[in-house]
Design an enzyme around this catalytic site. Structure first.
Site, PDB file in Angstrom:
ATOM      1  N   GLU A 161      37.446  41.621  41.225  1.00  0.00           N
ATOM      2  CA  GLU A 161      38.654  41.245  41.972  1.00  0.00           C
ATOM      3  C   GLU A 161      38.538  39.831  42.535  1.00  0.00           C
ATOM      4  OE1 GLU A 161      38.429  44.975  44.276  1.00  0.00           O
ATOM      5  OE2 GLU A 161      40.494  45.300  43.667  1.00  0.00           O
TER       6      GLU A 161
ATOM      7  N   GLY B  65      35.061  44.847  43.788  1.00  0.00           N
ATOM      8  CA  GLY B  65      35.397  43.606  44.481  1.00  0.00           C
ATOM      9  C   GLY B  65      34.869  42.359  43.787  1.00  0.00           C
TER      10      GLY B  65
ATOM     11  N   GLU C  87      35.911  51.819  40.927  1.00  0.00           N
ATOM     12  CA  GLU C  87      36.221  52.508  42.182  1.00  0.00           C
ATOM     13  C   GLU C  87      36.572  53.978  41.976  1.00  0.00           C
ATOM     14  OE1 GLU C  87      37.196  49.456  41.392  1.00  0.00           O
ATOM     15  OE2 GLU C  87      37.172  48.150  43.157  1.00  0.00           O
TER      16      GLU C  87
ATOM     17  N   ALA D  68      32.344  45.855  46.616  1.00  0.00           N
ATOM     18  CA  ALA D  68      32.254  45.993  48.069  1.00  0.00           C
ATOM     19  C   ALA D  68      31.033  46.852  48.378  1.00  0.00           C
ATOM     20  CB  ALA D  68      33.527  46.628  48.608  1.00  0.00           C
TER      21      ALA D  68
END
Ligand code: HXC
Length: 260
Positions: A114, A111, A134, A66
């Site tokens: 993911e 992300g 993260e 992200a």
């Protein structure tokens, strides 16, 4: 919708979505997530599409996570909204009645890993790196990483990746069962297209029902899963493609599936 952060191409029955922000290593900001969602909705409505390839622009990254520049000023509630939307988009990947192949051409972090985990199949370049870093940013995965990674690679491997934030290389990802195949980087897209072409030749309603049975059954007890499969096989038997597939076998010819 005009796309500014992704590129969408359609070649015969194969759609390719490319996150196209190479200067940001294809990081996912809210606008990019909205474009991906719109694109998946459009693919769902296009009956000519039989397989989707998802990749990143440039040679360095699939998706480096992200977008930290977008997240740095987000409040907890804004981040929760971003995470909620991200989860809806990735769930839409899993509910799409068409397989999605992630072609991971470099860093797949946060992300990025993911998103790949929500795809049906993952092909990796030998230069690919996976990870959920993260924790190094003081946060935790928010696009399903704490849920899908343990299911894919097992609790111990997932905990180590999430607690340390360390990356793993493509060979380790293969050993963990996180990816289907690893290819030299220059061959990745050719292999992804070859696999997509092979899938696109199969009976599309059969593929749709197989995906629904697998994804519907993975989280439930075996008896419930077997009921999903029985429903799905019944639907597959009601198609013209079933007649064509079995007749072609008996006539010793290749089947021509119509998706009916
Ligand atoms: C914003 C990013 C970015 C990201 C890279 N960039 N990743 N910008 N968000 N996730 C930018 C860099 O700031 C830099 O911009 C440019 O892309 C090139 O990256 P470099 O760092 O210079 O490249 P390199 O030294 O080769 O390192 C590559 C890297 C590193 C190891 C991938 O960029 C990195 O660690 N990125 C962050 C990875 C990460 O933490 N991902 C998880 C995000 S959190 P400039 O302007 O300097 O050229 C997440 C949570 C999801 O994904 C769930 C939310 C709810």
């Amino acid at each position: 919708m005009d796309y500014s952060n992704i590129d969408f191409t359609l070649d015969d029955a194969i759609a390719t979505i490319t996150v196209d922000r190479p200067d940001r290593l294809n990081a996912l900001n809210p606008q990019t997530m909205q474009e991906i969602e719109h694109c998946i909705d459009a693919i769902r409505d296009d009956r000519s599409i039989r397989c989707v390839i998802f990749t990143g622009a440039g040679e360095k990254a699939f998706i480096a996570g992200a977008d930290i520049t977008a997240m740095v000023t987000m409040s907890g509630f804004e981040e929760k909204t971003f995470a909620y939307h991200g989860n809806q988009v990735l769930r839409a990947f899993e509910h799409l009645p068409i397989p999605i192949i992630a072609a991971v051409n470099g860093y797949a972090l946060g992300g990025g890993t993911e998103l790949a985990l929500a795809c049906d199949l993952i092909l990796a370049a030998d230069t690919a790196r996976f990870g959920l870093p993260e924790i190094k940013l003081g946060i935790i995965p928010g696009f399903g990483g704490t849920q899908r990674l343990p299911r894919r690679v097992g609790l111990l491997r997932a905990r180590e990746m999430i607690y340390t934030g360390d990356m793993i290389d493509a060979a380790t990802a293969y050993e963990f069962g996180l990816v289907n195949h690893v290819y030299p980087a220059a061959e990745l897209m050719g292999e992804a297209n070859a696999l997509a072409t092979k899938i696109a030749r199969q009976a599309p309603l059969g593929i749709q029902q197989a995906k629904a049975a697998i994804n519907g059954g993975i989280e439930v007890d075996l008896d419930t899963g077997l009921r999903f499969e029985t429903e799905a096989v019944g639907l597959a038997f009601s198609t013209d493609d079933k007649k064509e597939g079995m007749t072609a076998f008996l006539e010793k010819r290749e089947p021509q599936f119509q998706g009916k």
